[in-house]
Design a protein around this motif. Structure first.
Motif, PDB file in Angstrom:
ATOM      1  N   TYR A 348       0.814  -1.211   0.000  1.00 59.12           N
ATOM      2  CA  TYR A 348       0.000   0.000   0.000  1.00 59.12           C
ATOM      3  C   TYR A 348       0.842   1.254   0.000  1.00 59.12           C
ATOM      4  O   TYR A 348       0.477   2.253  -0.630  1.00 59.12           O
ATOM      5  N   LEU A 372      -9.864   3.055  -2.675  1.00 57.39           N
ATOM      6  CA  LEU A 372      -9.555   2.787  -1.263  1.00 57.39           C
ATOM      7  C   LEU A 372      -8.200   2.109  -1.140  1.00 57.39           C
ATOM      8  O   LEU A 372      -7.348   2.520  -0.343  1.00 57.39           O
ATOM      9  N   ILE A 380       0.085   5.138   6.206  1.00 59.32           N
ATOM     10  CA  ILE A 380       1.166   4.289   6.715  1.00 59.32           C
ATOM     11  C   ILE A 380       2.435   5.140   6.762  1.00 59.32           C
ATOM     12  O   ILE A 380       2.930   5.580   5.720  1.00 59.32           O
TER      13      ILE A 380
ATOM     14  N   PRO B   4      -7.268  -3.423   2.508  1.00 55.08           N
ATOM     15  CA  PRO B   4      -7.058  -2.599   3.687  1.00 55.08           C
ATOM     16  C   PRO B   4      -8.154  -2.840   4.714  1.00 55.08           C
ATOM     17  O   PRO B   4      -9.313  -3.031   4.362  1.00 55.08           O
ATOM     18  N   LEU B  28      -6.025   5.526  14.958  1.00 55.72           N
ATOM     19  CA  LEU B  28      -5.915   6.547  13.921  1.00 55.72           C
ATOM     20  C   LEU B  28      -7.348   6.865  13.522  1.00 55.72           C
ATOM     21  O   LEU B  28      -8.106   5.975  13.123  1.00 55.72           O
ATOM     22  N   VAL B  33      -7.029  10.580   8.874  1.00 59.20           N
ATOM     23  CA  VAL B  33      -6.763  10.089   7.508  1.00 59.20           C
ATOM     24  C   VAL B  33      -7.115  11.163   6.483  1.00 59.20           C
ATOM     25  O   VAL B  33      -6.366  11.410   5.529  1.00 59.20           O
ATOM     26  N   MET B  49     -14.566   5.275   3.599  1.00 58.80           N
ATOM     27  CA  MET B  49     -13.234   5.013   3.045  1.00 58.80           C
ATOM     28  C   MET B  49     -12.160   5.434   4.051  1.00 58.80           C
ATOM     29  O   MET B  49     -11.183   4.702   4.279  1.00 58.80           O
ATOM     30  N   ARG B  52     -11.878   2.786   6.748  1.00 63.46           N
ATOM     31  CA  ARG B  52     -11.205   1.560   6.331  1.00 63.46           C
ATOM     32  C   ARG B  52      -9.707   1.785   6.175  1.00 63.46           C
ATOM     33  O   ARG B  52      -8.892   0.926   6.499  1.00 63.46           O
ATOM     34  N   ILE B  53      -9.348   2.952   5.666  1.00 66.67           N
ATOM     35  CA  ILE B  53      -7.922   3.255   5.542  1.00 66.67           C
ATOM     36  C   ILE B  53      -7.286   3.313   6.929  1.00 66.67           C
ATOM     37  O   ILE B  53      -6.189   2.776   7.150  1.00 66.67           O
ATOM     38  N   GLY B  56      -6.936  -0.255   8.174  1.00 60.75           N
ATOM     39  CA  GLY B  56      -5.921  -0.978   7.411  1.00 60.75           C
ATOM     40  C   GLY B  56      -4.514  -0.507   7.724  1.00 60.75           C
ATOM     41  O   GLY B  56      -3.607  -1.316   7.924  1.00 60.75           O
ATOM     42  N   ALA B  57      -4.343   0.801   7.801  1.00 62.03           N
ATOM     43  CA  ALA B  57      -3.015   1.330   8.098  1.00 62.03           C
ATOM     44  C   ALA B  57      -2.612   0.965   9.521  1.00 62.03           C
ATOM     45  O   ALA B  57      -1.454   0.606   9.773  1.00 62.03           O
TER      46      ALA B  57
END
Lengths: 505, 102
Positions: A348, A372, A380, B4, B28, B33, B49, B52-53, B56-57
């Motif tokens: 990613y 997404l 990250i 993610p 987070l 984000v 979105m 989810r980011i 995932g991150a």
């Protein structure tokens, strides 16, 4: 030229078709006509092609027939110099064309499965034509196949920018499973898996960054090889995550994979991260069998989410391989749990960096799921990304020593769950969607992160008549060992003939 | 490729965190984000979105932490300043290749 009435020329393996062409028992025109007819049928069933140029394919076939006839008349054996002369193939639409191909981005830039690329490709073509910008180099792997005589006749469907494991593509239409179209084809090399299964191409080159060769191969009941990172040069292919990206072939049989790997492996001077090791003789390895080969079965992680039906199929595979002389050994895999997510940290981060310009300019043109995925790297931290890459070295060393000092290949399912339906993995499918998507890459992504070679081999059908698949993983650059296992498993545990084809049993 | 935000319930890092005694996930927020997106001039205009980011991150960050701890426990973590660097990956693969006899 005569063939058994039940077999169309397109049902032949790549090496069998090529041999018949050289011997004059088949013409490239007849073979190409057969492939084109099957491609039309496959397209209606699966939507596996994004482009197909029938006229150019037939012109190329006619030229190949002339060459073949001249060589035969002169007593020249083309097996060593043009082993695939006259064989039509199709590949994932992510390769810069050589300009000599009939289809497959012949002279065009690839769509990469996205409408976002349409304008960019047109502008780039103008700049290249006027010499404002250099044209990107042609894909080495495709050029090597063409130098061996194969002709690319079309470009195959894929997940948008290779960011998806199911084969959904809202831009060009989903690619559907060759066996049952209401199920996913797997991704991201969805068209490659479906087209090979339908025998609309004997072999197809795809790419694998989290399982994108092995997952569609598994879902469509064919073989898919993800080579060691660095074995195949990636020059001229779409980037997703350069620290992890590998290209790989999908085919019906181990012998075709071996023959093609021999042609396309090795550094090309264009990809700085391609290995200069001299590839072994892959075809010769197929003759060795698996007597005494140690197959490791992991005690931890990889079977954690496997369904009973998948477990049973894997046990059946192992019993067959044990009967062929292999030894089955239980192994504990070190550090298995975080590997898939370490892969995500790298993929990613790099994907977001590669897509940043397009996301700034055209974010709304991305399909929602892909947008997404392409944006996740925003959150990250760079330090985490670099640490994920740095930790890879000790994790790889520990994995290879602790696993491959005890066994020669590690066995897992390719997919720990049955092939899912398209509707249960589409946007808005509900809370179960993300769990299914995670499970699809549960057994594949760890080996992308480590860079190890892995192969997906058909392992029968489930109760619904959909393919099951076994994965085998080996130490770096041991693709020949994986091909030996594939050859034996295919011989002793054959799939029903011609998945999804008109000849399906 | 991968997804993610899927790892919190089913993926290995959740298990790894428990095994390694790392109980909490990094927090987070979706708002953070969106701010990161704005900073990079990449629009994240959808709340789902952004969520989810964030998930995932966060999972990726935790996986890196879990791997680091696991290597430390095993005594296999090399010296960051004097050990290998990411660019050594291909050379490491080549060094770990067998002789092809098996």
């Amino acid at each position: 030229m005569s063939l058994p009435s039940a077999i169309d020329p397109c049902d032949l393996s790549l090496i069998e078709a090529a041999a018949r062409l050289r011997e004059g028992r088949l013409t490239s025109t007849v073979l190409t006509e057969s492939v084109l007819a099957r491609a039309a049928w496959a397209q209606a069933r699966t939507n596996c092609f994004l482009r197909l140029d029938a006229d150019a394919a037939l012109r190329a076939a006619s030229l190949a027939d002339e060459h073949l006839a001249v060589a035969r008349a002169a007593g020249v054996d083309l097996a060593a110099t043009l082993p695939f002369l006259g064989v039509p193939l199709a590949h994932k639409d992510m390769f810069v064309g050589t300009g000599s191909s009939a289809g497959a981005a012949g002279g065009l830039l690839p769509s990469c499965g996205s409408r976002v690329r349409e304008v960019a490709a047109l502008l780039a073509a103008e700049r290249h034509a006027s010499d404002i910008a250099p044209r990107p180099p042609a894909a080495t792997v495709i050029a090597r196949l063409e130098a061996a005589g194969a002709q690319a006749i079309g470009a195959l469907n894929m997940a948008e920018f290779a960011l998806g494991a199911t084969g959904h593509n809202a831009a060009f239409g989903d690619c559907r499973n060759a066996w049952q179209p209401e199920f996913v084809a797997g991704g991201s090399s969805s068209g490659s898996g479906a087209a090979v299964a339908c025998r609309a191409t004997a072999l197809s080159i795809g790419s694998d960054t989290g399982g994108s060769v092995r997952i569609p191969a598994a879902a469509n009941g064919v073989l898919g090889l993800k080579p060691t990172y660095g074995l195949l040069p990636r020059t001229g292919s779409m980037k997703l995550s350069p620290s992890i990206d590998t290209l790989g072939p999908i085919a019906h049989c181990a012998a075709d994979l071996a023959a093609v790997l021999q042609i396309i492996a090795g550094a090309d001077g264009g990809d700085a991260l391609a290995s200069h090791r001299v590839p072994p003789d892959y075809a010769a390895a197929l003759e060795r069998g698996i007597e005494g080969l140690r197959i490791g079965v992991p005690r931890n992680h990889f079977f954690d989410v496997a369904t009973p039906e998948v477990r049973t199929a894997m046990e059946r595979c192992l019993a067959v391989l044990e009967g062929a002389g292999a030894r089955i050994i239980e192994v504990t895999v070190p550090d298995a749990a975080p590997l898939a997510e370490l892969s995500r940290a790298v993929v990613y981060s790099e994907a977001t960096a590669l897509h940043a310009s397009q996301l700034r300019a055209e974010a709304a043109r991305y399909t929602p799921q892909v947008r997404l995925r392409a944006s996740t790297g925003l959150a990250i931290p760079g330090t985490v990304y670099l640490e994920a890459l740095r930790l890879r070295l000790p994790l790889l060393g520990r994995f290879v020593r602790e696993v491959f000092d005890r066994c020669d290949v590690l066995h897992t399912p390719t997919l720990p769950i049955p092939v899912p339906r398209r509707d249960e993995t589409d946007v808005g499918a509900g809370s179960g969607l993300w769990e299914i998507l995670a499970k699809l890459v549960h057994c594949t992504a760890p080996f992308n992160y480590l860079g190890l070679p892995a192969i997906a081999i058909p392992a029968g059908l489930d109760a619904r008549g959909l393919p099951l698949s076994a994965q085998f993983v080996a130490r770096p650059f041991a693709e020949a060992t994986l091909l030996r296992v594939a050859a034996v498993q295919q011989r002793l545990l054959p799939m029903p003939r011609a998945a999804g084809s008109r000849h399906a049993s | 490729m991968t997804e993610p935000g899927i790892s919190m319930d089913v993926s290995p890092s959740a298990t790894a965190r428990l095994e390694l005694g790392i109980a909490s996930s990094p927090s987070l927020s979706p708002a953070a984000v969106r701010e990161l997106g704005a900073l990079a001039d990449i629009p994240i205009d959808d709340e789902a979105m952004a969520l989810r980011i964030a998930v995932g991150a966060g999972a990726a960050v935790m996986a890196v932490a879990a791997a680091r701890v696991a290597l430390q426990v095993a005594g296999a973590l090399d010296d960051a300043l004097l050990g290998g660097e990411p660019a050594d990956h291909l050379a490491t693969l080549e060094s770990l290749a067998g002789d092809g006899s098996r």
